[in-house]
Write an enzyme that holds these catalytic residues in place. Structure first.
Site, PDB file in Angstrom:
ATOM      1  N   ASP A 277      -6.487  -6.124  12.705  1.00  0.00           N
ATOM      2  CA  ASP A 277      -6.099  -6.912  11.529  1.00  0.00           C
ATOM      3  C   ASP A 277      -6.016  -8.394  11.903  1.00  0.00           C
ATOM      4  OD1 ASP A 277      -4.768  -8.125   9.335  1.00  0.00           O
ATOM      5  OD2 ASP A 277      -3.724  -6.252   8.871  1.00  0.00           O
TER       6      ASP A 277
ATOM      7  N   TRP B  66      -2.196  -9.686  -1.812  1.00  0.00           N
ATOM      8  CA  TRP B  66      -2.575 -11.048  -2.195  1.00  0.00           C
ATOM      9  C   TRP B  66      -3.999 -11.297  -1.717  1.00  0.00           C
ATOM     10  CZ3 TRP B  66      -4.289 -15.308   0.500  1.00  0.00           C
ATOM     11  CH2 TRP B  66      -4.147 -16.564  -0.102  1.00  0.00           C
TER      12      TRP B  66
ATOM     13  N   SER C  20      -0.169  -4.936   2.104  1.00  0.00           N
ATOM     14  CA  SER C  20      -0.064  -6.336   2.520  1.00  0.00           C
ATOM     15  C   SER C  20       1.163  -6.994   1.888  1.00  0.00           C
ATOM     16  CB  SER C  20      -1.356  -7.082   2.164  1.00  0.00           C
ATOM     17  OG  SER C  20      -1.383  -8.359   2.759  1.00  0.00           O
ATOM     18  N   MET C  21       0.977  -7.991   1.016  1.00  0.00           N
ATOM     19  CA  MET C  21       2.096  -8.638   0.349  1.00  0.00           C
ATOM     20  C   MET C  21       2.965  -7.626  -0.396  1.00  0.00           C
ATOM     21  SD  MET C  21       2.098 -11.606  -2.576  1.00  0.00           S
ATOM     22  CE  MET C  21       3.691 -12.188  -3.197  1.00  0.00           C
TER      23      MET C  21
ATOM     24  N   HIS D 285      -7.722  -5.807   8.102  1.00  0.00           N
ATOM     25  CA  HIS D 285      -6.673  -5.867   7.090  1.00  0.00           C
ATOM     26  C   HIS D 285      -7.026  -4.989   5.894  1.00  0.00           C
ATOM     27  CE1 HIS D 285      -3.093  -7.554   5.379  1.00  0.00           C
ATOM     28  NE2 HIS D 285      -3.737  -7.959   4.296  1.00  0.00           N
TER      29      HIS D 285
END
Length: 277
Positions: free
Chosen positions: A228, A31, A97-98, A257
């Site tokens: 992160d 995202w 991530s997402m 990240h």
């Protein structure tokens, strides 16, 4: 190319790129970006002799922008539709991530028979939010601030968001990415569906995957940066490695990240070695 998922309330066309031959590797983006965020991994996967499929989540990139369906159960159903319609077998799922949420929810809802391996890169798994039993998570007040900013000035919020993505500072030296990379990411994110951007944020901020970690039974690669600032490593990588029995955990020193860009060579080596193992 597109495939159409007609199994949900609204018809959704999912855009994807399909390169190479061999065992299929599906890259699931984070995202609020698109498949384009995998630019530095797609070539490496194909060059290593694998078939690489990278798609745009509903509401993002070139996929349809339905009003609903941004919960993880529906998103996992979209992934299942891609696997089914492309008749893929022995699949490797890679979630950034997402995208880690789709990986775990897929295992929960559709089983693991057709999945050989999975990878969680800078993943939100298992839980982003701070709770009494998850003290290292992101405080609810901060998550509420993000959602409020998305509703009041989405494009303005996204302009600064990607600085934290790469731990970027407004200084002439010392950054791991160029200003052009920030502008590129902002352009991708700004053109995503406003509704999808907000609802998908609710999904990754609110979903607790801890009860589902036991459903990930195949070999699992976990890579997370110790710097992160978006998804703190103690609430994600550390807990995922503890909760997924058959996991291989790599903490990337100095990794933000967006380590798929800043530490692309190190990540690509880990990923290809994992695919080859």
């Amino acid at each position: 190319m597109f495939i159409t998922n007609n199994s949900t309330d609204e018809l959704v066309d999912l855009y994807f790129k399909d390169y190479g031959f061999g065992q299929p590797v599906i890259l699931i983006h984070g995202w609020p970006l698109s498949h384009k965020s995998w630019e530095q991994q797609i070539w490496a996967v194909v060059q290593a002799g694998y078939r690489c499929i990278a798609y745009d989540r509903r509401g993002f990139g070139s996929s349809s922008e339905p009003w609903s369906g941004y919960d993880y159960t529906t998103l996992a159903a979209d992934l299942h539709e891609i696997i089914t319609q492309l008749e893929l077998k022995d699949v490797v799922l890679v979630g950034f991530s997402m995208g880690g949420g789709e990986v775990v929810r897929y295992c929960t809802d559709f089983g693991t028979e057709n999945i050989s391996k999975v990878a969680l890169i800078s993943s939100i798994i298992p839980l982003v939010a701070q709770k009494a039993d998850n003290p290292n998570g992101v405080p609810q007040s901060k998550l509420d601030t993000i959602l409020d900013a998305l509703e009041t000035d989405r494009v303005g919020f996204l302009k600064d968001f990607h600085k934290n993505f790469y731990n970027y500072v407004d200084a002439p030296l010392g950054n791991m990415v160029s200003k052009a990379q920030l502008d590129y990411d902002w352009s991708i994110a700004a053109h995503a569906s406003p509704r999808a951007t907000i609802q998908a944020a609710r999904a990754w901020a609110e979903t607790d995957f801890r009860p589902e970690l036991g459903n990930v039974t195949m070999p699992c690669l976990i890579v997370h940066g110790d710097e992160d600032q978006i998804v703190p490593i103690k609430t994600s990588g550390d807990q995922a490695a503890e909760g997924i029995e058959n996991s291989e955990y790599h903490m990337m020193k100095g990794g933000p990240h967006g380590l798929n860009i800043t530490h692309k060579h190190e990540l690509n080596k880990l990923l290809i070695d994992f695919l080859n193992s």
